[in-house]
Design a protein around this motif. Structure first.
Motif: not given
Length: 441
Positions: A310-319, A328-335, A365-375
């Protein structure tokens, strides 16, 4: 039937009794908390995939699962689909590691309560499950000033989801469905600022900011599923779900308090001032929930084995949370990507119980969409599960499901926290027939 309800009720009470805090993750500090997995213990045991659907188990990943044909191998002789109940709870043990040390944390949580009812070509479901969870205790340590504590942050709460689902059997191979979800709950957080004198000694007085947001809103999830024969033995399954972008209404409160800090670290409030958030149009705000698309595919042999992905995509960058944001945090699209399956040696075996156990395994395997300190905050998990049949084999197909997952979230780069977690979950899945046709009046 009453006995089954009592067993389910005991399980529910047990889950709620231990559900003190849903997470110990420092990453629940961001947004509206850590997103909880929407799925059953069976799904989790297979890496979280929702691409396997049958008439004997609830599948919270796809509303199309509430409608469908009986399996030829089911214990109901094709007369009617069963009513299904399921309840689950999880215990998590987490090691939080940084570049300077580590700590242990444990939580016990309620996972879900779900019911599925057949209605001819339709199928309905309803239940309750957590949506997000907040639970953290963090300290901002100033290394340049002898590692003194400048700020202390604490948070708790989260959102719950009450859902009502409806599925429809289009034909022998295709089902469709929709979830209507009502999200509700609150998040609370506080930040204490410590003050020091010129000699670096902590001052008795401190300041604390308290925030609370009461959240609510509706969202929908549309699903479809296909199941068809590849040949006499193999069966193909394909699933798709889509949740459109939606919003949450947030009613916010903020206060500033003066504290006296004791030598033991206890806080005593001296006075409190309520902040006028309405002056900045922050008393009532809206939060955008991202859209979500999931695609699943799998192949297997009925009541024997299955493997899927299963593959999942979310546009969490809109949050965006206007009442509580950090620099120090932002959101990018998650998958995310998951693969898993099960093996059932012989569900009809009368002499060997081990052959009637369902064995599950998977990985995600997941990219949560959360970015902290550019990580980017990534997560992976490896899971295993057992479906232990209970009750008279000739009458019903009920299981106690046990699941184990080992995984990792985050990184130690950029002074962040890496979480190594071990989840153990247990669920009770009970089936019965309410709509059986009488052969004799």
């Amino acid at each position: 039937m009453i006995k089954k309800f009592i067993v389910v009720l005991i399980a529910i009470v047990g889950c709620f009794s231990y559900a003190q805090q849903g997470t110990a993750s420092p990453y629940s500090f961001y947004g509206i908390g850590s997103l909880k997995f929407r799925g059953t213990a069976e799904n989790r045991g297979m890496g979280g995939i929702g691409s396997y659907i049958d008439s004997l188990r609830i599948n919270l990943r796809n509303p199309a699962s509430y409608a469908g044909k009986n399996l030829k191998a089911d214990p109901y002789n094709g007369e009617s689909r069963p009513v299904k109940f399921s309840v689950s709870g999880t215990f998590s043990s987490t090691t939080l590691e940084s570049n300077t040390g580590s700590e242990e944390a444990g939580t016990s949580t309620f996972d879900y309560l779900a019911v599925s009812i057949p209605l001819g070509k339709f199928g309905a479901g309803f239940g309750l499950l957590p949506f997000t969870s907040v639970g953290y205790k963090l300290q901002d340590i100033n290394a340049a000033q002898n590692n003194r504590i400048d700020y202390r942050y604490e948070g708790e709460g989260g959102l719950n989801k009450a859902f009502l689902s409806l599925g429809y059997l289009v034909n022998d191979n295709i089902t469709i469905g929709v979830d209507a979800n009502y999200n509700f709950g609150n998040t609370q957080n506080s930040a204490v600022q410590f003050v020091y004198d010129v000699n670096g000694n902590i001052v008795q007085f401190a300041t604390r900011e308290d925030n609370r947001s009461d959240l609510s809103g509706l969202n929908f999830n549309i699903g479809s599923a296909y199941k068809g024969k590849l040949n006499d033995k193999l069966e193909l399954s394909a699933t798709a779900t889509y949740s459109p972008e939606s919003s949450l209404s947030s009613i916010n409160d903020r206060s500033i308090s003066t504290l006296i800090i004791s030598t033991l670290g206890d806080e005593f409030v001296q006075n409190t001032i309520e902040v006028d958030l309405a002056a900045n149009n922050l008393a009532e705000t809206e939060l955008d929930l991202p859209s979500r698309l999931a695609l699943g595919l799998g192949v297997g042999r009925t009541s024997k084995w299955f493997i899927g992905a299963e593959y999942v995509a979310q546009n969490t960058s809109v949050f965006n949370n206007p009442i509580f944001s950090t620099t120090n945090s932002s959101f990018e699209d998650a998958s995310s990507f998951a693969i898993g399956g099960f093996y059932l040696p012989n569900h009809r075996s009368l002499s060997n119980y081990l052959k009637r156990i369902t064995y599950r395994a998977g990985a995600r395997f997941e990219n949560t969409g959360l970015v902290v300190n550019n990580e980017s905050i990534n997560e992976f998990g490896i899971s295993f599960g057992l479906g232990l049949p209970i009750g008279p084999q000739s009458r019903l197909f009920s299981e106690v499901n046990l699941g184990f997952e080992y995984g990792q979230r985050g990184t130690k780069n950029q002074n962040l926290i890496q979480e190594n977690f071990l989840n153990f979950n247990v669920s009770l899945s009970v089936t019965d027939r309410w709509f059986q046709k009488r052969k004799y009046n």
